[in-house]
Design an enzyme around this catalytic site. Structure first.
Site, PDB file in Angstrom:
ATOM      1  N   CYS A 285      86.169 -24.473 -39.140  1.00 52.02           N
ATOM      2  CA  CYS A 285      84.856 -25.102 -38.979  1.00 52.02           C
ATOM      3  C   CYS A 285      84.999 -26.556 -38.540  1.00 52.02           C
ATOM      4  O   CYS A 285      85.707 -27.331 -39.182  1.00 52.02           O
ATOM      5  CB  CYS A 285      84.078 -25.053 -40.287  1.00 52.02           C
ATOM      6  SG  CYS A 285      83.604 -23.404 -40.807  1.00 52.02           S
ATOM      7  N   HIS A 337      89.263 -18.696 -42.320  1.00 52.60           N
ATOM      8  CA  HIS A 337      87.814 -18.635 -42.488  1.00 52.60           C
ATOM      9  C   HIS A 337      87.124 -19.589 -41.522  1.00 52.60           C
ATOM     10  O   HIS A 337      87.690 -20.576 -41.052  1.00 52.60           O
ATOM     11  CB  HIS A 337      87.413 -18.984 -43.934  1.00 52.60           C
ATOM     12  CG  HIS A 337      87.576 -20.439 -44.278  1.00 52.60           C
ATOM     13  ND1 HIS A 337      86.625 -21.399 -43.961  1.00 52.60           N
ATOM     14  CD2 HIS A 337      88.575 -21.108 -44.906  1.00 52.60           C
ATOM     15  CE1 HIS A 337      87.029 -22.581 -44.380  1.00 52.60           C
ATOM     16  NE2 HIS A 337      88.217 -22.448 -44.949  1.00 52.60           N
ATOM     17  N   CYS A 338      85.877 -19.255 -41.216  1.00 54.35           N
ATOM     18  CA  CYS A 338      84.955 -20.191 -40.562  1.00 54.35           C
ATOM     19  C   CYS A 338      83.773 -20.325 -41.521  1.00 54.35           C
ATOM     20  O   CYS A 338      83.985 -20.577 -42.699  1.00 54.35           O
ATOM     21  CB  CYS A 338      84.561 -19.709 -39.170  1.00 54.35           C
ATOM     22  SG  CYS A 338      84.058 -17.981 -39.071  1.00 54.35           S
ATOM     23  N   LYS A 339      82.556 -20.123 -41.067  1.00 58.54           N
ATOM     24  CA  LYS A 339      81.414 -20.150 -41.983  1.00 58.54           C
ATOM     25  C   LYS A 339      81.157 -18.758 -42.542  1.00 58.54           C
ATOM     26  O   LYS A 339      81.143 -18.551 -43.748  1.00 58.54           O
ATOM     27  CB  LYS A 339      80.166 -20.698 -41.291  1.00 58.54           C
ATOM     28  CG  LYS A 339      78.959 -20.822 -42.232  1.00 58.54           C
ATOM     29  CD  LYS A 339      77.815 -21.567 -41.575  1.00 58.54           C
ATOM     30  CE  LYS A 339      77.200 -20.769 -40.435  1.00 58.54           C
ATOM     31  NZ  LYS A 339      76.000 -21.428 -39.865  1.00 58.54           N
ATOM     32  N   THR A 345      86.600 -16.762 -36.899  1.00 65.42           N
ATOM     33  CA  THR A 345      87.734 -16.182 -37.623  1.00 65.42           C
ATOM     34  C   THR A 345      88.292 -14.985 -36.873  1.00 65.42           C
ATOM     35  O   THR A 345      89.508 -14.863 -36.690  1.00 65.42           O
ATOM     36  CB  THR A 345      87.288 -15.763 -39.034  1.00 65.42           C
ATOM     37  OG1 THR A 345      86.855 -16.925 -39.745  1.00 65.42           O
ATOM     38  CG2 THR A 345      88.416 -15.105 -39.792  1.00 65.42           C
TER      39      THR A 345
END
Length: 551
Positions: A285, A337-339, A345
């Site tokens: 992120c 991970h991202c959001k 991802t």
């Protein structure tokens, strides 16, 4: 093996290229299907170029292995009755109703304490309500044990405490209803017992806390939709083992966000318990972060904007770095991970699946990730990589791995000569195009003298001649703005990413389903099915311009 829930999302990347094929060919598969020949004169060059390859047996075998393990995890839902019970006790309405009952019960108890001090007593009906509430929660526990199995349910300490409190409170309610408390108060030896009962009643506050915790779990499940979750050993996290050593998950959150996303403390507890001293976390992120001390400073941050792509350079560095980390110890794993843990991802995970040769093509990697991230026992909604540019970049990386030996391709410097927009809606006005490169706006049609616009009414086509021979190279983002059309992600009507090293014949044609934002269902009613964008390039050929790709 069921097919991926949304196979159309793979249209732009299902072409397997041989060593003599162009790396850009895959981007034109949709052009042969969407664009009329009279509007796209170069389309015929690509007909027959696409060769759809099946998913390899090794990939299917790996997925089957995980399916067996997941089947064991959900074995408690193997009957229709258990499935029905599970759907009830795990529903948001059921959890919200439980919180309401606890609040009502606490209110009755407080009233009981106040009136008892005043030598008055709560009517039997009120106490009966409290007993009914206690019986409801006892039934709730029994149903959850029935669904989840006793060993798994009581592996959570909070579940053990809550069950004990429910039983104690049920006994207290029975005592209050079936014994004359006023008579007992006249017996000295019962005085201390009655005071103790009042204190035990306050344990309902803990029960309220536990119900709030259950409600948070339900909200997190609703937010994560049908992404595959890890629900073993007392954990309930939006977290998926893509392989035995690659974890995809949503953002580890704190504060209010932890109410509906993975609580960072739970993620830390999970990783420390399962992979202590052998994990590395990748935060993709650009818009949010956390203190890396949570994960013992084993966090690598890669700045990628939401709904956008990593640069090709970032993909190469990431995959090589993860490969080196994996090689140091067979127990080493990565948690990415991202959001939401799907698009950004998934893009990076797919790149590593190709780099590590778990998957050989972009199609295989995208299919594999989508199958692992999607929990089809809850819904068929596709939870893999959906953004067209992200899938395009996975296809780019496949060429980097196979054609360029895992190195960046030679840099190509291009300039845009023409934009052609096909089948544009007649009510569209005030078109603006903006080009970004290296996080900077390098071109905009709003600038006077840089372009001319020719609107061909008879063919519903717009031709934009670009006068400024601005050099473009590597990762380029093109955005389109219409003043009277809805805006979506990135505050524009639609956009896309390209890499100049993969442009063939100085031409890029993208149909509607390969344009970011327009792949969404809500945009399909606005733009016609044959809507498309074409860019014609020129190339800088001077010796000073032809340089090696950046490292």
């Amino acid at each position: 093996m069921n097919e991926s829930p949304d196979p159309t999302d793979l249209a732009g990347v299902i072409i397997e290229l041989g060593p003599n094929d162009s790396p850009q060919t895959s981007e034109f598969k949709g052009a042969t299907e969407e664009a009329p020949a009279k509007e796209s004169p170069h389309t015929s060059e690509f007909k027959g170029a696409a060769r759809v390859s099946p998913i390899s047996e090794s990939v299917l075998a790996r997925l089957s292995k995980f399916e067996v393990e997941d089947a064991e995890n959900v074995a408690s839902y193997d009957s229709k009755i258990k499935k029905i019970v599970h759907s009830i006790v795990s529903s948001f309405a059921f959890g919200l109703f439980g919180v309401f009952l606890v609040l009502l019960d606490v209110t009755l108890i407080l009233a009981d304490l106040i009136f008892t001090d005043s030598k008055l007593y709560i009517p039997l009906e009120y106490r009966s309500i409290s007993l009914a509430i206690a019986l409801f929660f006892l039934m709730d526990v029994l149903l959850r044990v029935f669904v989840e199995r006793r060993q798994q349910y009581f592996s959570d300490l909070f579940n053990i405490l809550d069950t004990a409190i429910i039983v104690i409170l049920l006994l207290v309610d029975v005592v209050y209803i079936f014994f004359d408390i006023k008579l007992l108060r006249n017996i000295p030896r019962w005085t201390h017992l009655l005071r103790l009962l009042r204190l035990i009643i306050l344990l309902r506050i803990f029960h309220l806390f536990h119900q709030k915790r259950q409600l948070e779990k339900l909200i997190r499940r609703r937010v994560s939709e049908n992404k595959r979750r890890y629900t073993r050993d007392g954990f309930d996290l939006d977290l998926t083992y893509v392989t035995e050593r690659i974890i995809a998950m949503s953002f580890p959150s704190s504060g209010r966000q932890s109410f509906y996303r993975n609580p960072i403390k739970e993620v830390v507890r999970f990783l420390d318990k399962k992979h202590r001293n052998h994990y590395r976390v990748y935060n993709l992120c650009s818009e949010r972060a956390y203190d890396p001390k949570h994960f013992h400073n084993r966090v690598v941050r890669i700045m990628i904007d939401d709904h956008n792509v990593p640069t090709l350079h970032q993909m190469v560095v990431f995959t090589k770095e993860v490969n080196e980390w994996m090689a140091q110890d067979l127990e080493n794993i990565v948690a990415i991970h991202c959001k939401g843990g799907t698009d950004r991802t998934g893009t990076m995970v797919c790149a590593f699946l190709i780099a590590s040769e778990i998957c050989s093509t972009a199609k295989e990697s995208l299919y594999y990730f989508g199958e692992r991230r999607t929990d089809k026992t809850h819904s068929e909604k596709f939870q893999g990589v959906k953004t067209p540019s992200q899938k395009r970049y996975v296809a780019y990386f496949a060429q980097v791995k196979h054609l360029y030996n895992w190195n960046l391709p030679p840099r190509r410097i291009l300039f845009i000569k023409h934009f052609i927009i096909y089948s544009i809606p007649r009510y569209v006005r005030d078109l603006k195009i903006q080009i970004e490169m290296e996080k900077k706006v390098v071109f905009s049609t709003i600038s006077l003298g840089k372009c001319s616009v020719l609107d061909n009414i008879t063919t519903d086509k717009i031709l934009i001649d670009v006068f400024d021979g601005l050099p473009l190279y590597d990762d380029v983002k093109v955005q389109f703005f219409y003043s009277n059309l809805p805006t979506y992600y990135d505050n524009c009507s639609f956009y896309f990413w390209l890499h100049t090293s993969f442009i063939e014949n100085n031409r890029l044609y993208l149909p509607k389903n390969e344009l970011d934002n327009l792949h969404k269902q809500k945009a399909r009613r606005i733009y016609p099915s044959d809507f498309a964008v074409e860019i014609l390039f020129g190339e800088k050929m001077t010796s000073s311009d032809v340089v090696a790709g950046s490292d």
